[in-house]
Enzyme design. Structure first.
Site, PDB file in Angstrom:
ATOM      1  CG  ASP A  83     -24.942 -12.915  41.106  1.00  0.00           C
ATOM      2  OD1 ASP A  83     -24.145 -12.475  41.599  1.00  0.00           O
ATOM      3  OD2 ASP A  83     -25.246 -12.419  38.728  1.00  0.00           O
ATOM      4  CG  HIS A 214     -21.613  -8.123  41.282  1.00  0.00           C
ATOM      5  ND1 HIS A 214     -23.122  -8.367  41.083  1.00  0.00           N
ATOM      6  CD2 HIS A 214     -21.218  -8.605  42.068  1.00  0.00           C
ATOM      7  CE1 HIS A 214     -22.397  -9.461  41.498  1.00  0.00           C
ATOM      8  NE2 HIS A 214     -21.214  -9.534  42.696  1.00  0.00           N
TER       9      HIS A 214
HETATM   10  P1  13P Z   1     -22.542  -8.804  33.111  1.00  0.00           P
HETATM   11  O1  13P Z   1     -23.710  -7.884  33.398  1.00  0.00           O
HETATM   12  O2  13P Z   1     -21.565  -7.335  33.262  1.00  0.00           O
HETATM   13  O3  13P Z   1     -22.240  -9.161  32.313  1.00  0.00           O
HETATM   14  O4  13P Z   1     -21.931  -8.888  35.143  1.00  0.00           O
HETATM   15  C1  13P Z   1     -22.806  -9.876  35.232  1.00  0.00           C
HETATM   16  C2  13P Z   1     -22.737 -10.020  36.472  1.00  0.00           C
HETATM   17  O5  13P Z   1     -22.355  -8.948  37.563  1.00  0.00           O
HETATM   18  C3  13P Z   1     -23.521 -11.297  37.345  1.00  0.00           C
HETATM   19  O6  13P Z   1     -23.695 -10.634  38.923  1.00  0.00           O
HETATM   20  O1  G3H Z   2     -25.803  -9.707  37.586  1.00  0.00           O
HETATM   21  C1  G3H Z   2     -26.489  -9.979  37.010  1.00  0.00           C
HETATM   22  C2  G3H Z   2     -26.711 -11.832  36.004  1.00  0.00           C
HETATM   23  O2  G3H Z   2     -26.073 -10.878  35.040  1.00  0.00           O
HETATM   24  C3  G3H Z   2     -28.543 -11.954  36.172  1.00  0.00           C
HETATM   25  O3  G3H Z   2     -28.474 -11.600  35.342  1.00  0.00           O
HETATM   26  O4  G3H Z   2     -30.746 -11.703  36.924  1.00  0.00           O
HETATM   27  O5  G3H Z   2     -30.757 -11.827  34.642  1.00  0.00           O
HETATM   28  O6  G3H Z   2     -30.532 -13.779  35.816  1.00  0.00           O
HETATM   29  P1  G3H Z   2     -30.416 -12.748  35.716  1.00  0.00           P
HETATM   30 ZN    ZN Z   3     -24.116  -8.971  39.393  1.00  0.00          ZN
END
Ligand code: 13P
Ligand code: G3H
Ligand code: ZN
Length: 312
Positions: A83, A214
Protein backbone atom coordinates in the site's frame (compact mmCIF):
# COMPACT_ATOMS: atom_id res chain seq x y z
CA UNK A 1 -3.93 -22.00 -2.81
CA UNK A 2 -0.85 -19.76 -3.15
CA UNK A 3 -1.18 -15.97 -3.12
CA UNK A 4 -2.92 -14.67 -6.23
CA UNK A 5 -2.62 -11.40 -8.15
CA UNK A 6 -5.61 -9.09 -8.42
CA UNK A 7 -6.11 -9.66 -12.15
CA UNK A 8 -8.82 -12.31 -11.91
CA UNK A 9 -10.43 -10.67 -8.86
CA UNK A 10 -10.77 -7.34 -10.66
CA UNK A 11 -12.11 -8.88 -13.86
CA UNK A 12 -14.90 -10.63 -11.94
CA UNK A 13 -15.54 -7.60 -9.73
CA UNK A 14 -15.85 -5.29 -12.74
CA UNK A 15 -18.26 -7.62 -14.50
CA UNK A 16 -20.19 -8.40 -11.32
CA UNK A 17 -20.64 -4.82 -10.13
CA UNK A 18 -18.87 -5.22 -6.81
CA UNK A 19 -15.50 -4.29 -5.29
CA UNK A 20 -12.82 -6.24 -3.46
CA UNK A 21 -11.94 -5.02 0.03
CA UNK A 22 -8.33 -4.04 0.60
CA UNK A 23 -7.63 -4.12 4.32
CA UNK A 24 -4.37 -3.06 5.96
CA UNK A 25 -2.63 -5.62 8.15
CA UNK A 26 -0.18 -4.84 10.94
CA UNK A 27 -0.39 -7.77 13.35
CA UNK A 28 -1.73 -11.29 13.85
CA UNK A 29 -5.13 -10.32 15.23
CA UNK A 30 -5.87 -8.12 12.21
CA UNK A 31 -4.83 -10.83 9.74
CA UNK A 32 -6.95 -13.38 11.61
CA UNK A 33 -10.01 -11.14 11.95
CA UNK A 34 -10.02 -10.21 8.27
CA UNK A 35 -9.42 -13.68 6.86
CA UNK A 36 -11.90 -15.37 9.20
CA UNK A 37 -14.54 -12.89 8.06
CA UNK A 38 -13.72 -13.53 4.39
CA UNK A 39 -13.92 -17.29 4.87
CA UNK A 40 -17.30 -17.04 6.56
CA UNK A 41 -18.85 -14.95 3.81
CA UNK A 42 -16.89 -16.48 0.90
CA UNK A 43 -15.09 -13.37 -0.23
CA UNK A 44 -11.76 -12.93 -2.01
CA UNK A 45 -9.56 -10.37 -0.28
CA UNK A 46 -6.60 -8.06 -0.68
CA UNK A 47 -4.38 -7.87 2.39
CA UNK A 48 -2.25 -4.76 2.17
CA UNK A 49 0.90 -3.68 3.92
CA UNK A 50 2.05 -0.08 4.17
CA UNK A 51 5.57 1.26 4.60
CA UNK A 52 4.57 1.91 8.22
CA UNK A 53 3.39 -1.67 8.68
CA UNK A 54 6.72 -2.97 7.35
CA UNK A 55 8.54 -0.67 9.76
CA UNK A 56 6.33 -1.74 12.68
CA UNK A 57 6.01 -5.47 12.18
CA UNK A 58 8.86 -6.30 9.77
CA UNK A 59 8.43 -7.72 6.26
CA UNK A 60 9.14 -11.32 7.29
CA UNK A 61 6.66 -11.36 10.17
CA UNK A 62 3.91 -9.98 7.96
CA UNK A 63 4.76 -12.40 5.17
CA UNK A 64 4.62 -15.37 7.54
CA UNK A 65 1.33 -14.19 9.09
CA UNK A 66 -0.21 -14.04 5.63
CA UNK A 67 1.24 -17.45 4.76
CA UNK A 68 -0.36 -18.79 7.94
CA UNK A 69 -3.72 -17.47 6.73
CA UNK A 70 -3.18 -19.27 3.40
CA UNK A 71 -2.62 -22.51 5.31
CA UNK A 72 -5.70 -21.97 7.48
CA UNK A 73 -7.95 -21.03 4.57
CA UNK A 74 -6.58 -22.77 1.46
CA UNK A 75 -9.72 -22.05 -0.57
CA UNK A 76 -9.53 -18.27 -0.01
CA UNK A 77 -8.12 -16.14 -2.87
CA UNK A 78 -5.73 -13.71 -1.14
CA UNK A 79 -3.61 -11.06 -2.85
CA UNK A 80 -0.77 -9.49 -0.88
CA UNK A 81 -0.33 -5.85 -1.83
CA UNK A 82 2.09 -3.05 -0.97
CA UNK A 83 0.00 0.00 0.00
CA UNK A 84 1.39 3.43 -0.99
CA UNK A 85 4.78 2.25 -2.20
CA UNK A 86 6.87 5.40 -1.85
CA UNK A 87 9.71 4.54 -4.25
CA UNK A 88 11.10 1.95 -6.65
CA UNK A 89 13.30 0.31 -3.99
CA UNK A 90 10.39 -0.44 -1.63
CA UNK A 91 8.32 -1.83 -4.51
CA UNK A 92 11.25 -3.99 -5.62
CA UNK A 93 11.77 -5.30 -2.07
CA UNK A 94 8.11 -6.35 -1.89
CA UNK A 95 8.14 -7.88 -5.38
CA UNK A 96 11.32 -9.81 -4.56
CA UNK A 97 9.88 -10.65 -1.14
CA UNK A 98 6.75 -12.45 -2.33
CA UNK A 99 4.03 -9.80 -2.73
CA UNK A 100 1.69 -10.32 -5.70
CA UNK A 101 0.71 -6.68 -6.12
CA UNK A 102 2.31 -3.31 -5.40
CA UNK A 103 1.17 0.28 -5.43
CA UNK A 104 3.58 2.94 -6.57
CA UNK A 105 2.30 6.22 -5.21
CA UNK A 106 3.66 8.93 -7.46
CA UNK A 107 0.54 11.05 -6.99
CA UNK A 108 2.39 13.97 -5.43
CA UNK A 109 4.86 14.15 -8.32
CA UNK A 110 4.42 16.20 -11.50
CA UNK A 111 2.63 14.20 -14.27
CA UNK A 112 5.78 13.29 -16.24
CA UNK A 113 7.69 12.19 -13.13
CA UNK A 114 4.72 10.13 -11.92
CA UNK A 115 4.64 8.38 -15.31
CA UNK A 116 8.40 7.74 -15.28
CA UNK A 117 8.43 6.26 -11.76
CA UNK A 118 5.24 4.25 -12.26
CA UNK A 119 6.55 2.79 -15.52
CA UNK A 120 9.85 1.82 -13.90
CA UNK A 121 7.91 -0.15 -11.24
CA UNK A 122 5.54 -1.67 -13.81
CA UNK A 123 8.43 -2.91 -15.96
CA UNK A 124 10.09 -4.63 -13.00
CA UNK A 125 6.82 -5.95 -11.53
CA UNK A 126 5.48 -7.39 -14.78
CA UNK A 127 8.80 -9.14 -15.43
CA UNK A 128 8.20 -10.89 -12.08
CA UNK A 129 4.49 -11.70 -12.48
CA UNK A 130 3.36 -8.93 -10.12
CA UNK A 131 0.64 -6.35 -10.84
CA UNK A 132 0.83 -2.61 -10.19
CA UNK A 133 -1.59 0.03 -8.92
CA UNK A 134 -0.60 3.61 -9.72
CA UNK A 135 -2.28 6.86 -8.67
CA UNK A 136 -3.33 10.08 -10.36
CA UNK A 137 -4.73 12.92 -8.25
CA UNK A 138 -3.98 13.57 -4.59
CA UNK A 139 -6.19 12.79 -1.63
CA UNK A 140 -4.45 15.15 0.77
CA UNK A 141 -5.88 18.59 1.43
CA UNK A 142 -9.25 17.57 0.15
CA UNK A 143 -11.01 19.58 2.84
CA UNK A 144 -9.33 22.68 1.47
CA UNK A 145 -10.77 21.86 -1.93
CA UNK A 146 -14.25 21.54 -0.54
CA UNK A 147 -13.93 25.06 0.84
CA UNK A 148 -12.55 26.43 -2.46
CA UNK A 149 -15.68 26.29 -4.57
CA UNK A 150 -13.96 25.94 -7.95
CA UNK A 151 -11.83 23.24 -6.28
CA UNK A 152 -10.78 20.72 -8.88
CA UNK A 153 -7.15 20.89 -7.76
CA UNK A 154 -6.88 17.61 -5.92
CA UNK A 155 -9.32 15.56 -7.95
CA UNK A 156 -8.03 13.30 -10.69
CA UNK A 157 -8.17 15.09 -14.05
CA UNK A 158 -10.12 12.79 -16.40
CA UNK A 159 -8.32 14.22 -19.42
CA UNK A 160 -5.02 12.78 -18.12
CA UNK A 161 -6.02 9.17 -17.43
CA UNK A 162 -5.76 7.64 -20.92
CA UNK A 163 -2.24 8.91 -21.53
CA UNK A 164 -1.20 7.84 -18.02
CA UNK A 165 -2.47 4.28 -18.43
CA UNK A 166 -1.08 3.96 -21.94
CA UNK A 167 2.39 5.19 -21.01
CA UNK A 168 2.75 3.39 -17.64
CA UNK A 169 0.94 0.14 -18.54
CA UNK A 170 -0.22 -0.09 -14.90
CA UNK A 171 -2.90 -2.65 -14.01
CA UNK A 172 -5.22 -0.48 -11.91
CA UNK A 173 -5.58 3.22 -11.16
CA UNK A 174 -6.23 4.92 -7.81
CA UNK A 175 -8.16 8.14 -8.31
CA UNK A 176 -9.14 11.10 -6.14
CA UNK A 177 -12.87 11.88 -6.11
CA UNK A 178 -13.26 13.26 -2.60
CA UNK A 179 -12.16 10.47 -0.29
CA UNK A 180 -9.25 11.06 2.07
CA UNK A 181 -7.19 9.15 4.58
CA UNK A 182 -7.84 8.87 8.30
CA UNK A 183 -10.85 9.52 10.51
CA UNK A 184 -11.31 13.26 9.86
CA UNK A 185 -12.35 13.35 6.21
CA UNK A 186 -15.10 15.96 6.15
CA UNK A 187 -15.93 18.92 8.30
CA UNK A 188 -18.70 18.12 10.82
CA UNK A 189 -21.96 19.65 9.67
CA UNK A 190 -21.03 19.58 5.97
CA UNK A 191 -22.50 16.99 3.61
CA UNK A 192 -19.91 14.43 2.47
CA UNK A 193 -20.26 13.89 -1.26
CA UNK A 194 -18.00 11.96 -3.61
CA UNK A 195 -17.54 13.36 -7.13
CA UNK A 196 -19.36 10.73 -9.16
CA UNK A 197 -19.23 13.04 -12.17
CA UNK A 198 -15.42 12.77 -12.15
CA UNK A 199 -15.61 8.98 -11.70
CA UNK A 200 -18.09 8.64 -14.58
CA UNK A 201 -15.89 10.69 -16.89
CA UNK A 202 -12.87 8.54 -16.02
CA UNK A 203 -14.82 5.32 -16.60
CA UNK A 204 -16.00 6.62 -19.97
CA UNK A 205 -12.38 7.17 -20.99
CA UNK A 206 -11.11 3.84 -19.58
CA UNK A 207 -13.79 1.26 -20.33
CA UNK A 208 -13.14 -2.03 -18.52
CA UNK A 209 -10.20 -0.68 -16.52
CA UNK A 210 -10.14 -1.33 -12.73
CA UNK A 211 -10.38 1.79 -10.59
CA UNK A 212 -9.25 1.98 -6.94
CA UNK A 213 -10.55 4.15 -4.11
CA UNK A 214 -8.32 4.97 -1.15
CA UNK A 215 -9.44 6.70 2.02
CA UNK A 216 -12.77 4.90 2.06
CA UNK A 217 -13.49 4.40 5.73
CA UNK A 218 -16.90 5.55 6.88
CA UNK A 219 -15.99 6.31 10.50
CA UNK A 220 -19.10 4.73 12.11
CA UNK A 221 -20.31 7.13 14.76
CA UNK A 222 -21.18 4.30 17.13
CA UNK A 223 -17.46 3.53 17.44
CA UNK A 224 -16.49 7.18 17.77
CA UNK A 225 -19.06 7.46 20.59
CA UNK A 226 -17.66 4.41 22.39
CA UNK A 227 -14.12 5.79 22.09
CA UNK A 228 -15.23 9.17 23.43
CA UNK A 229 -17.31 7.57 26.20
CA UNK A 230 -14.33 5.60 27.45
CA UNK A 231 -11.70 8.30 27.67
CA UNK A 232 -10.99 9.12 24.02
CA UNK A 233 -11.34 12.42 22.25
CA UNK A 234 -12.25 12.08 18.59
CA UNK A 235 -14.58 15.01 18.20
CA UNK A 236 -15.37 15.82 14.58
CA UNK A 237 -14.39 12.46 13.07
CA UNK A 238 -16.49 12.02 9.90
CA UNK A 239 -16.14 9.47 7.08
CA UNK A 240 -17.53 8.62 3.64
CA UNK A 241 -21.19 7.51 3.70
CA UNK A 242 -21.36 3.78 3.05
CA UNK A 243 -24.11 4.09 0.45
CA UNK A 244 -21.81 6.27 -1.69
CA UNK A 245 -19.12 3.58 -1.54
CA UNK A 246 -21.68 0.93 -2.47
CA UNK A 247 -22.61 3.06 -5.46
CA UNK A 248 -18.93 3.33 -6.45
CA UNK A 249 -18.48 -0.44 -6.07
CA UNK A 250 -21.28 -1.03 -8.58
CA UNK A 251 -19.32 0.84 -11.24
CA UNK A 252 -15.68 0.44 -12.33
CA UNK A 253 -14.32 0.70 -8.78
CA UNK A 254 -12.89 -2.77 -8.16
CA UNK A 255 -10.79 -2.14 -5.03
CA UNK A 256 -11.81 -0.14 -1.97
CA UNK A 257 -9.24 0.56 0.76
CA UNK A 258 -10.48 0.42 4.34
CA UNK A 259 -8.15 0.80 7.30
CA UNK A 260 -9.34 3.49 9.71
CA UNK A 261 -12.66 1.73 10.38
CA UNK A 262 -10.77 -1.36 11.51
CA UNK A 263 -8.57 0.76 13.77
CA UNK A 264 -11.66 2.46 15.23
CA UNK A 265 -13.37 -0.88 15.89
CA UNK A 266 -10.30 -2.26 17.67
CA UNK A 267 -9.69 0.89 19.70
CA UNK A 268 -13.33 1.24 20.77
CA UNK A 269 -13.44 -2.41 21.81
CA UNK A 270 -10.22 -2.25 23.80
CA UNK A 271 -11.13 1.05 25.51
CA UNK A 272 -14.49 -0.38 26.55
CA UNK A 273 -12.87 -3.62 27.69
CA UNK A 274 -10.42 -1.83 29.95
CA UNK A 275 -13.12 0.41 31.40
CA UNK A 276 -15.21 -2.65 32.25
CA UNK A 277 -12.29 -4.81 33.43
CA UNK A 278 -9.88 -2.44 35.15
CA UNK A 279 -8.04 -5.31 36.84
CA UNK A 280 -7.28 -7.29 33.65
CA UNK A 281 -3.79 -7.22 32.20
CA UNK A 282 -3.48 -10.31 29.97
CA UNK A 283 -3.24 -9.04 26.34
CA UNK A 284 -5.17 -12.08 25.15
CA UNK A 285 -8.18 -10.96 27.17
CA UNK A 286 -8.55 -7.64 25.37
CA UNK A 287 -7.13 -8.66 21.99
CA UNK A 288 -9.69 -11.43 21.63
CA UNK A 289 -12.72 -9.09 21.51
CA UNK A 290 -10.66 -6.66 19.44
CA UNK A 291 -10.02 -9.41 16.88
CA UNK A 292 -13.73 -10.22 16.90
CA UNK A 293 -14.47 -6.53 16.26
CA UNK A 294 -12.18 -6.61 13.21
CA UNK A 295 -14.00 -9.67 11.96
CA UNK A 296 -17.44 -8.11 12.48
CA UNK A 297 -16.37 -4.90 10.75
CA UNK A 298 -14.93 -6.72 7.73
CA UNK A 299 -18.04 -8.89 7.38
CA UNK A 300 -20.21 -5.81 7.49
CA UNK A 301 -18.12 -4.09 4.80
CA UNK A 302 -18.12 -7.14 2.55
CA UNK A 303 -21.87 -7.67 2.72
CA UNK A 304 -23.19 -4.11 2.94
CA UNK A 305 -20.60 -1.96 1.17
CA UNK A 306 -18.39 -3.98 -1.18
CA UNK A 307 -20.87 -6.64 -2.27
CA UNK A 308 -18.12 -9.26 -2.63
CA UNK A 309 -19.69 -11.97 -0.45
CA UNK A 310 -20.37 -15.38 -2.06
CA UNK A 311 -17.86 -14.72 -4.85
CA UNK A 312 -15.56 -17.72 -4.30
P1 13P B 1 -8.93 5.02 5.39
O1 13P B 1 -8.03 5.84 6.25
O2 13P B 1 -10.12 5.79 4.95
O3 13P B 1 -9.30 3.73 6.02
O4 13P B 1 -8.11 4.69 4.05
C1 13P B 1 -7.21 3.61 4.00
C2 13P B 1 -6.37 3.64 2.77
O5 13P B 1 -6.64 4.30 1.79
C3 13P B 1 -5.18 2.78 2.76
O6 13P B 1 -4.42 2.97 1.62
O1 G3H C 1 -3.43 4.92 3.77
C1 G3H C 1 -2.75 4.45 4.63
C2 G3H C 1 -3.19 3.29 5.46
O2 G3H C 1 -4.27 3.63 6.29
C3 G3H C 1 -2.01 2.77 6.22
O3 G3H C 1 -1.66 3.65 7.21
O4 G3H C 1 0.71 4.33 6.96
O5 G3H C 1 -0.43 4.30 9.20
O6 G3H C 1 0.18 2.16 8.04
P1 G3H C 1 -0.21 3.61 7.89
ZN1 ZN D 1 -4.47 4.93 0.83
Amino acid sequence: MPLVTTTEMFKKAYEGGYAIGAFNVNNMEIVQGITEACREVNSPVILQVSKGARAYANHNYLMKLVEAALLEFPELPIALHLDHGPDFETCKACIDGGFTSVMIDGSSLPFEENIKLSKQVVDYAHAHGVVVEAELGTLEGIEDDVIVEAGQGSYTKPEEVEEFIERTNCDSLAIAIGTSHGAYKFKPGTKPQLRFDVLDEIVKRLPGFPIVLHGSSSVPQEFVSIINKYGGNMAGAVGVPEEQLRQAARSAVCKINIDSDIRLAMTATIRKYFAEHPDHFDPRQYLKPARQAVKDMVKHKIINVLGCNDKI
